[in-house]
Scaffold this active site. Structure first.
Site, short mmCIF file in Angstrom:
data_model
loop_
_atom_site.label_atom_id
_atom_site.label_comp_id
_atom_site.label_asym_id
_atom_site.label_seq_id
_atom_site.Cartn_x
_atom_site.Cartn_y
_atom_site.Cartn_z
N GLY A 8 16.66 40.80 33.56
CA GLY A 8 15.42 40.90 32.94
C GLY A 8 14.62 41.93 32.26
O GLY A 8 13.15 41.98 32.32
N THR A 10 14.25 42.93 29.65
CA THR A 10 13.56 42.68 28.10
C THR A 10 12.19 41.96 28.40
O THR A 10 11.33 41.86 27.47
CB THR A 10 14.33 41.84 27.35
OG1 THR A 10 14.69 40.54 27.64
CG2 THR A 10 15.74 42.61 26.75
N GLN A 12 8.19 41.22 30.39
CA GLN A 12 6.98 41.89 30.52
C GLN A 12 7.30 43.10 31.68
O GLN A 12 7.18 44.21 31.46
CB GLN A 12 5.84 40.98 30.93
CG GLN A 12 4.60 41.93 31.51
CD GLN A 12 3.62 40.93 31.83
OE1 GLN A 12 2.50 40.65 31.43
NE2 GLN A 12 3.85 40.46 33.22
N LEU A 87 14.58 40.74 38.06
CA LEU A 87 13.36 40.06 37.46
C LEU A 87 13.60 38.86 36.64
O LEU A 87 12.88 38.35 35.87
CB LEU A 87 12.59 41.33 36.69
CG LEU A 87 12.45 42.45 37.33
CD1 LEU A 87 11.53 43.37 36.60
CD2 LEU A 87 11.67 42.36 38.83
N ALA A 89 14.44 35.48 35.02
CA ALA A 89 14.03 33.99 35.69
C ALA A 89 13.55 33.27 34.49
O ALA A 89 13.17 33.67 33.27
CB ALA A 89 12.61 34.22 36.47
N GLN A 90 13.66 32.02 34.73
CA GLN A 90 12.89 30.93 33.48
C GLN A 90 11.63 30.99 34.35
O GLN A 90 11.25 30.23 35.42
CB GLN A 90 13.53 29.65 33.53
CG GLN A 90 13.04 28.90 32.45
CD GLN A 90 11.79 28.44 32.79
OE1 GLN A 90 10.78 28.97 32.21
NE2 GLN A 90 11.32 27.46 33.43
N THR A 134 7.03 34.78 43.67
CA THR A 134 6.10 34.44 43.06
C THR A 134 4.89 33.58 43.99
O THR A 134 5.33 33.10 45.01
CB THR A 134 6.04 33.53 42.03
OG1 THR A 134 5.03 32.89 41.52
CG2 THR A 134 7.05 32.58 42.69
N GLU A 136 3.43 31.13 43.25
CA GLU A 136 3.54 29.76 43.10
C GLU A 136 4.24 29.18 44.16
O GLU A 136 4.15 27.86 44.41
CB GLU A 136 4.58 29.27 41.59
CG GLU A 136 3.58 29.77 40.44
CD GLU A 136 2.70 28.79 40.27
OE1 GLU A 136 2.63 27.42 40.59
OE2 GLU A 136 1.51 28.93 39.64
N TYR A 158 10.21 25.31 39.06
CA TYR A 158 10.04 26.73 39.28
C TYR A 158 9.61 27.15 40.76
O TYR A 158 10.58 28.00 41.00
CB TYR A 158 8.96 27.17 38.07
CG TYR A 158 8.78 28.52 38.44
CD1 TYR A 158 9.55 29.58 37.81
CD2 TYR A 158 7.52 29.18 38.92
CE1 TYR A 158 9.27 31.01 38.20
CE2 TYR A 158 7.41 30.56 39.23
CZ TYR A 158 8.06 31.52 38.69
OH TYR A 158 7.99 32.71 38.75
N LYS A 162 12.21 29.13 43.26
CA LYS A 162 11.99 30.33 43.66
C LYS A 162 11.94 30.52 45.31
O LYS A 162 11.87 31.52 45.86
CB LYS A 162 10.53 30.98 43.11
CG LYS A 162 10.88 31.47 41.74
CD LYS A 162 11.57 32.81 41.60
CE LYS A 162 11.09 33.51 40.17
NZ LYS A 162 11.82 34.80 40.36
N HIS A 188 0.10 38.26 37.24
CA HIS A 188 0.04 39.61 36.47
C HIS A 188 0.28 39.63 35.13
O HIS A 188 1.28 39.13 34.75
CB HIS A 188 0.70 40.66 37.30
CG HIS A 188 2.34 40.40 37.61
ND1 HIS A 188 2.67 39.53 38.52
CD2 HIS A 188 3.31 40.83 36.83
CE1 HIS A 188 3.87 39.37 38.59
NE2 HIS A 188 4.45 40.11 37.54
#
Length: 350
Positions: A8, A10, A12, A87, A89-90, A134, A136, A158, A162, A188
């Protein structure tokens, strides 16, 4: 040579983490999902760095992951430590309701594939693994605020995917002695956040509205869902430093990263627009609620039911005492600074 592998890269968080590790002298490898469209914008400025390379791969493809590990082993025969940051993930909660199978393949089984590869590596004892968990996971929260000891109550495909990742990481740590940490990160954001996430959508649309008005178009507005959802928002740059600190400890543990402050989507809208001298007030209720300019009466915000989740998470507020005490981690960028940075990036009138 300090070596790290980031899935991941690419995204943020991946781009900020790659910058941090390069600053600290690491050789950084990233895994990039192959696409027919340009998808490496966030890391383009790193491509000239001789200590940054990436492989094409995907966490749904165990062979591409194995190739990455094999290549790193070949290039670094005297490797003493390899830090692996998962990192990938969908990561869009609303989209996970539309793509539950894909979300599970990436967010749940993707983690399992990496852990299984690490378990079978000759250099297993030299690997340190970070799993991006996360807030969530807490879902319909059972206590306030949420810490490492708070029970999970996920409310989306999601979050449930996770949840599997969280426990499989902990299981491989206990069963096979892998140095593996879960970072339970609360929301974040940053100037690099994807444009479909609510905070970035707000600042990007604010810029579009201002530029349209400059050209005489007074019809554009912002569409949102649950204005009263409350989140603990920090800046991604602070949070990737917390990830790094987790893998520098003597023993692997799980940590919450959060600011301990909470703001609603409504408040984020008001603060963003206020930076452009627009004071947003609210009228009507439910799906007819509107945000309008106190001075002109011009409507800037409307409600669209398609942006509501089938099951909502109404409030999240983190307790990061453990990370602050054990890691020495403290977020430096305030909520107001976060909003300011995003507005400065997206809401130019040029």
């Amino acid at each position: 040579m300090l070596v790290a592998l980031i899935t991941g890269v690419t995204g943020q968080d991946g781009s900020y983490l790659a910058e941090l590790l390069l600053e600290k002298g690491y050789q950084v490898y990233g895994i990039v999902r192959r696409s027919s469209q340009f998808n490496t914008q966030r890391i383009e400025h790193l491509r000239g760095n001789p200590r940054f390379r990436y492989f094409y791969g995907d966490v749904t493809d165990a062979f591409s992951l194995a190739n990455a590990f094999h290549t790193i082993e070949e290039r670094h025969p005297d490797l003493t430590k390899l830090e692996v940051y998962n990192l990938s993930a969908q990561s869009h909660v609303r989209v996970s309701f539309d793509l539950p199978d894909y979300t599970a393949q990436v967010d749940a089984l993707g983690t399992l594939r990496i852990l299984e590869l690490i378990k079978n590596l000759k250099i297993k004892d030299k690997v340190r693994f970070y799993q991006a968990s996360t807030s969530e996971l807490y879902g319909d929260v059972l206590e306030m605020p949420q810490s490492e000891k708070t029970p999970f109550n996920p409310q989306s495909p999601y979050a449930i995917a996770k949840l599997y990742s969280f426990y499989i990481t902990r299981n491989y740590r206990d069963a096979y002695g892998i140095f593996a940490c879960n970072g339970i990160l609360f929301n974040h954001e940053s100037e690099r956040r994807g444009p479909t996430f609510v905070t970035r959508k707000i600042t990007i649309t604010l810029g579009e509205i201002l530029r349209a008005q400059k050209n005489g178009d007074d019809t554009k507005y912002l569409e949102l869902g649950n204005l009263d959802a409350k989140r603990d928002w920090g800046h991604a740059k602070d949070y990737v430093y917390g990830m790094y600190l987790m893998l520098q400890q003597e023993k692997p543990e799980d940590y919450v990263l959060s600011t301990g402050e909470q703001y609603s989507v409504r408040e984020f809208v008001q603060r963003a627009f206020a930076l452009k001298n627009i004071t947003i007030s609210w009228r009507n209720k439910g799906l007819k609620e509107e945000g309008y300019d106190e001075q002109t009466g011009r409507v800037y915000v409307k409600i669209n039911p398609k942006y509501f989740r089938p099951t909502e998470v109404h409030t999240l507020l983190g307790d990061s005492t453990k990370a602050r005490t054990q890691l020495g981690w403290n977020p430096e960028i305030t909520f107001d600074e976060l909003v300011q940075r995003m507005v400065d990036e997206d809401a130019s009138t040029n």
